[in-house]
Design an enzyme around this catalytic site. Structure first.
Site, PDB file in Angstrom:
ATOM      1  NE  ARG A  83      -1.758   1.942   3.457  1.00  0.00           N
ATOM      2  CZ  ARG A  83      -1.594   1.889   4.780  1.00  0.00           C
ATOM      3  NH1 ARG A  83      -2.216   0.986   5.501  1.00  0.00           N
ATOM      4  NH2 ARG A  83      -0.799   2.756   5.400  1.00  0.00           N
ATOM      5  CG  HIS A  98      -6.212   2.496   6.195  1.00  0.00           C
ATOM      6  ND1 HIS A  98      -6.367   1.223   5.718  1.00  0.00           N
ATOM      7  CD2 HIS A  98      -7.386   2.830   6.778  1.00  0.00           C
ATOM      8  CE1 HIS A  98      -7.588   0.788   6.015  1.00  0.00           C
ATOM      9  NE2 HIS A  98      -8.226   1.742   6.652  1.00  0.00           N
ATOM     10  CE1 TYR A 139       1.078   2.848   8.730  1.00  0.00           C
ATOM     11  CE2 TYR A 139      -0.221   4.467   9.950  1.00  0.00           C
ATOM     12  CZ  TYR A 139      -0.020   3.702   8.817  1.00  0.00           C
ATOM     13  OH  TYR A 139      -0.898   3.784   7.765  1.00  0.00           O
TER      14      TYR A 139
END
Ligand SMILES: Cc1ncc(C[n+]2csc(CCOP(=O)(O)OP(=O)(O)O)c2C)c(N)n1
Ligand SMILES: Cc1ncc(C[n+]2csc(CCOP(=O)(O)OP(=O)(O)O)c2C)c(N)n1
Ligand SMILES: [Mg+2]
Ligand SMILES: [Mg+2]
Lengths: 325, 375, 325, 375
Positions: free
Chosen positions: B270, B274, B283
């Protein structure tokens, strides 16, 4: 015409529905060879085959989730949840998928699914086998929720539920499965699925029950009659949508209402019915709507379940309290 | 307990086109276009991926401009989606998550339907039977059971294992690496295996479930999950459209023939956030993103086409022009989407309307009218 | 003293609880590095480590089920469910295990667990991100259910919930997370966890809200005051057990009550509150208890959620209708 | 898609004592009693199994006489339960289903606690910490997550992988073949694997989930499920108490050392009905039951002890006498169990009583008293 139990009536109704429509499937745990732990699907697999009467792996979310897919493919699944307390692993699929697909798709996806749940207490069972989860489903838009109190209703209502293009939570009072027999005239014209009915006419108090408590209400009405009190009994039959027309008519005459169910009193159907009666019949009420329900504790161990369940005495006590207002 | 990078480790990592755009072979899987012209097909994939990416980029921009509430970007997953989507036959059926815009495109779904959902105009109300493409499902994993049930219906319709290519049908269940932890997904493996249902479980392992890395969900490569349920699983380079196509085609065929389910893990990444509300810098390291940029699914096809002389600049320009057109159409179309009538919600709950709800509707209509009057 | 948002207040409350008791754990999806999608657990993993702030695999039943085991080992898990609509996969563990273990074991097993759920609508989200599941939990004996409407309550109530030896469903009105700041005096003495409060005194109608609707109720009271109407506002705070003492006192004075919540009206908290007010204040009531809730449809798409949610106008309309009785 | 009978097929079917009572060896697992006297230990197992069976038989009879509402028979599963139960150390922790009467016995739980549950006097209200034996769980699979969470607690307490046998702790999660299909069970595999938690997943595959044969749940041997989650799984002859003991001991040690979870499938057979209300003649052939009678877990130990001259008739008689004693104690004890006070239920819901519930209790007490008065 023959006399049948609720269990036999449901079995006959399922059989008729399967005969009439090859898209009707029965699925669940042990519904095949065993015919279900209550034998409601007895003999169906033998006659309709394993493709139409499907023993499922032991997973309730799996049962309901795959039934969603089957419905999307054009089938009409009738799922059995073995006992009330085991519906919760499937709760997500029921409230977030089954209940919402029609809404989500503006009707492009229909969910003609029936979820049969033997429910209620009084059979001396261990934990999780005596629950009354109706309020949780009735609170969920997109589901329809019905319950039968006698063999004749069982026979017709299960067929009507299967014929419905909406998902129906079909609650079967397990305590009544083998309790009383009734004459079943299969050619009779049934009430519509989502209609309540006056089970016994009366004039002084309106007693409202459904499923397993209708019998208790009728007994209470009889006992009250012995003491010169005239009690009307309503059998709700449909919990979502609620059909409160007959109830309002009744309360406008009697001025007093008592709702009886096994589910916990707090936030049970009685709460909604009380709120609506008060909204609709405010000026007719001589007393607040009273509720006789299961206590707000988990269902107790079997040796004291008779104390927990609303029984004749507790219903009569509430009738007296209502009349005393 | 850390995962070996299969892009390096190799084992059961099926690749047919390297990040540098070189064709390689695999003993079990070959890129097979039947009687079609291979170069034509590959150019088609390129075009599909570019257009899909453009849809995604436009939607992301629309969200930034306040036209969408949120957007689930697919950036980096174009090969996984186009490779799979183009392997499907029309009568196959797809159960997507909320990120399969590329598959939707392959199925012929107008992207405005998807924008409609993320704009909050509806909840993704397209007719799933129009393109055999089910509605987006947001509750993680739920759709894998729907796919399995649908496949059980396919079996009951006798549309599996007949040998008739126009009849035999497969069902594809999309899900993510995070979703693999949900009970529903594992139950779908059990039901599909138990009934031998024709389902391809297509997992896009994009390495992240929001902020959680794949290691949180599994200590072994995900495709091996299938071993525990008794059906085959393979890992394919999810950024290699040729390999994804080849593997999906094989998996579809395997399931259509009545062998039961199969798991395909498309190992991808990805590249974006998100969703448009996510901030991945909290993160993950930018080096990781850089590493994957070198594995861009579109770049390698372009390199291949250029090096092999299968497409010239004019052709690439034409694809860009098409993309521009789509972009313009989406921007205009999105802004033009009409807001729903609040009263409509009362009519969409049930197939057979209830008196209760009709009354509630009437009450609300009267209430709304009281304001009209007041104006 | 400083001005903080609800989000910051909850974060501070969690931090305090973790500081005070090493057995307190935080667990859920993305609660670690990310600090949760709403940042309520921001920075906690950095300060307390991965053993105490646990990113979980993506499985809600797994989160709650393992929390049960952690509680049995002596820990006090604080579980985050990412959004209201994602609590249902854990529903079985919550209603059949978390709620029942104390009862099942006659108190030998305690369940000091908090399940934090950002809930309610109004944030423009897609499906399943705007639900109000409180009635289902409040209907379940064995659970306690609370909700905060402001930063000060958020700060204290989360600590009280963690300190409670009973399982607490802790509902956080997500729309308020970053909305209004309030002075937070950490040394103040808070109300008990299971107490409701009069948020604004008044004399003509009692408006009852909780969580996200308290603000709406206060605005309504203000607007009504502008029209010369005196409205009392109750912030329930605790939904199970219900603390209706202040409500009954109020209704005995005002004779009129309106309950406001975002959850579906049918079988929502309003039903129970209406039933109880009618039972307890029958002779004081000048009007039936009215309910302003979410409609009995699934939560709608974002572009029309403002129409769906009880807003100032609908509350005022109900106040008017109540006064008109 | 039918299972090969592993009792014949062999592979990963660990057996140390044949149905005929012959000791055999296995390359990976040996029966090891440390410094204890082996014969003594085996005699102890025999005694445990006989007494467990007697508890089960008595309880079944009590149900027939109307003293219990229902009973979940363990007939045929004695070796699986005693072999496992006797491999545990006191500080290990057990999460049972509703059929682990033999394990309960090993942990020192008074069987009257269990009768109390099935009589409907309570819901299995024993203190789990008294014997590190959790309460029976009836919702299929739920307890496997509790076990995993408990094991995560063990990790946080630093009670794993220290090398100190008095400190390192393992947690055993019991479940059935049917339960393996539940989402919760699969999620427990995921959590345990992800956190490397010290859990032994102990599956008693007794071939049936009420009327459904194991083939409905899995198309491959169940112990292989672990492969999909990245931890080891083994299948042991569940009717061989020595093998079960050896394998469980190894699994406990493996988990205690901090290697993460392990799955043990005890391949056994439910020789009786599912419960006393079940009628297995509706769904299975008597030949199958006959086949398994020849594999009776108790008979083979007796054959071994007799042939090896490790126990004489007097000793067997003494065990029978003990069993008779237990039987008598259970019969008397069960009938003497006092019915609960209906008012007690209001006090057991919460740790901190609520005003609401206290009021409800008072109301009900007053109601009950009104009858007392009336009499
Ligand atoms: C049951 C449920 N829990 C939580 C969420 C919130 N959520 C949305 S996407 C997501 C991560 C999904 O990760 P993955 O399955 O890897 O798919 P990806 O988003 O990477 O495509 C989460 C936790 C949800 N939608 N449903
Ligand atoms: C969630 C749930 N669904 C259904 C049941 C009803 N039920 C009780 S035991 C059983 C079969 C369990 O089979 P298995 O796991 O093999 O264990 P066994 O009874 O053979 O020991 C079923 C379906 C239940 N207790 N819980
Ligand atoms: Mg992912
Ligand atoms: Mg079994």
């Amino acid at each position: 015409m023959s006399k049948v139990t609720l269990a036999k009536a449901l079995n006959a109704g399922l059989r008729k529905a399967m005969d009439n429509d090859p898209k009707v499937l029965v699925m669940g745990e042990d519904v095949g060879k065993l015919g279900g732990v209550f034998r409601i699907t007895d003999g169906l697999q033998k006659d309709f085959g394993e493709d139409r009467v499907i023993d499922s792996p032991l997973a309730e979310s799996g049962i309901i989730g795959t039934a969603v897919g089957l419905a999307m493919r054009g089938y009409r699944p009738v799922c059995e949840i073995q006992f009330d307390g085991f519906v919760y692993p499937a709760y997500d699929q029921i409230v977030s998928q089954v209940a919402k697909l029609h809404f989500r798709t503006h009707g492009k996806v229909k969910m003609p699914m029936v979820i049969r749940i033997p429910y209620g207490g009084g059979i001396g069972a261990v934990e999780h086998h005596s629950e009354s989860p109706e309020a949780q489903f009735a609170h969920t838009p997109g589901l329809k929720v019905v319950t039968c109190s006698n063999p004749v209703d069982g026979y017709f209502m299960i067929q009507q539920a299967i014929a419905s293009d909406d998902p129906v939570i079909f609650l079967e009072p397990k305590r009544q499965y083998h309790a009383d027999k009734a004459e079943l005239d299969e050619s009779a014209t049934p009430l519509p699925l989502h209609a309540s009915r006056v089970a016994k006419a009366g004039s002084e108090v309106t007693l409202i029950g459904y499923g397993p408590t209708v019998k208790t209400c009728l007994q209470a009405a009889e006992a009250a009659a012995g003491e010169g009190r005239s009690v009307e009994v309503i059998d709700l039959r449909t919990l979502s949508p609620l059909d409160l027309g007959p109830t309002f008519d009744s309360v406008r005459r009697t001025g007093r209402a008592v709702v009886v169910h096994e589910a916990h009193t707090n936030l049970g159907m009685g709460a909604e019915i009380s709120a609506r009666i008060t909204e609709q019949c405010f000026y007719s009420l001589e007393a607040p709507v009273l509720r006789v329900g299961g206590f707000d504790t988990p269902y107790p161990p079997a040796r004291i379940e008779e104390e927990y369940l609303p029984d004749l005495d507790r219903v009569l006590d509430a009738v007296d309290r209502s009349l005393a207002f | 307990m850390s995962l070996v990078d299969p892009a390096r480790a190799g084992e059961s990592f099926i690749q047919l086109l390297t990040p540098e755009g070189e064709r390689v072979t695999h003993p079990d899987y070959a890129f097979d276009v039947g009687t079609a012209d291979e170069a034509e097909v590959i150019r088609g994939f390129y075009r599909d991926m570019v257009l899909t990416r453009r849809i995604d980029v436009e939607a992301t921009a629309l969200q930034r401009h306040g036209e969408l509430g949120i957007w689930t970007q697919l950036l980096g997953q174009e090969a996984a989606q186009i490779g799979c989507g183009r392997a499907l036959r029309p009568h196959d059926y797809v159960f997507p998550t909320y990120r399969e815009h590329g598959v939707a495109y392959c199925r012929g779904l107008d992207p405005l339907h998807i924008l409609s959902l993320f704009r909050g105009v509806d909840q993704g109300a397209w007719d799933p039977n129009a393109h055999n493409f089910a509605n987006y499902t947001i509750v993680i994993g739920a759709q894998t059971l729907h796919a399995t049930g649908y496949a059980m219906g396919v079996q009951r319709d006798g549309a599996v294992g007949t040998g008739d290519p126009d009849r035999d049908t497969s069902v594809v269940a999309f899900f993510g690496d995070g979703a693999s932890s949900q009970g529903d997904v594992n139950e779908s493996f059990i039901f599909a295996a138990s009934y031998n249902a024709p389902v391809v479980f297509f997992c896009q392992n994009n390495q992240w479930a929001i902020s959680e890395p794949i290691e949180r969900q599994s200590r072994i490569p995900l495709y091996q999950r299938a071993n525990g349920f008794g059906f085959p699983g393979v890992r394919v380079d999810g950024n290699d459209v040729l390999a994804v196509h080849a593997v999906t085609q094989a998996a579809l065929q395997y399931t259509r023939e009545g062998n039961g389910p199969m798991l395909v893990e498309a190992y991808t990444y990805r590249m974006g956030a998100h969703t448009t509300t996510d901030d991945p810098t909290r993160y993950r390291m930018s080096e990781e993103v850089e590493y994957w940029k070198l594995r861009d699914p579109i770049a390698r096809v372009k390199a291949y086409l250029v090096r092999q002389g299968l497409a010239d600049q004019a052709w690439f320009d034409e694809v860009e022009r098409e993309a521009d057109e789509i972009g313009a159409r989406l921007r205009d179309g999105c802004r033009a989407l009409p807001d729903p009538n609040p009263l409509s919600i009362f009519d969409q709950v049930y197939a057979e309307q209830t008196t209760e709800l009709a009354d509630q509707r009437d009450g609300f209509a009267a209430y709304l009218e009281s304001f009209e009057g007041a104006r």
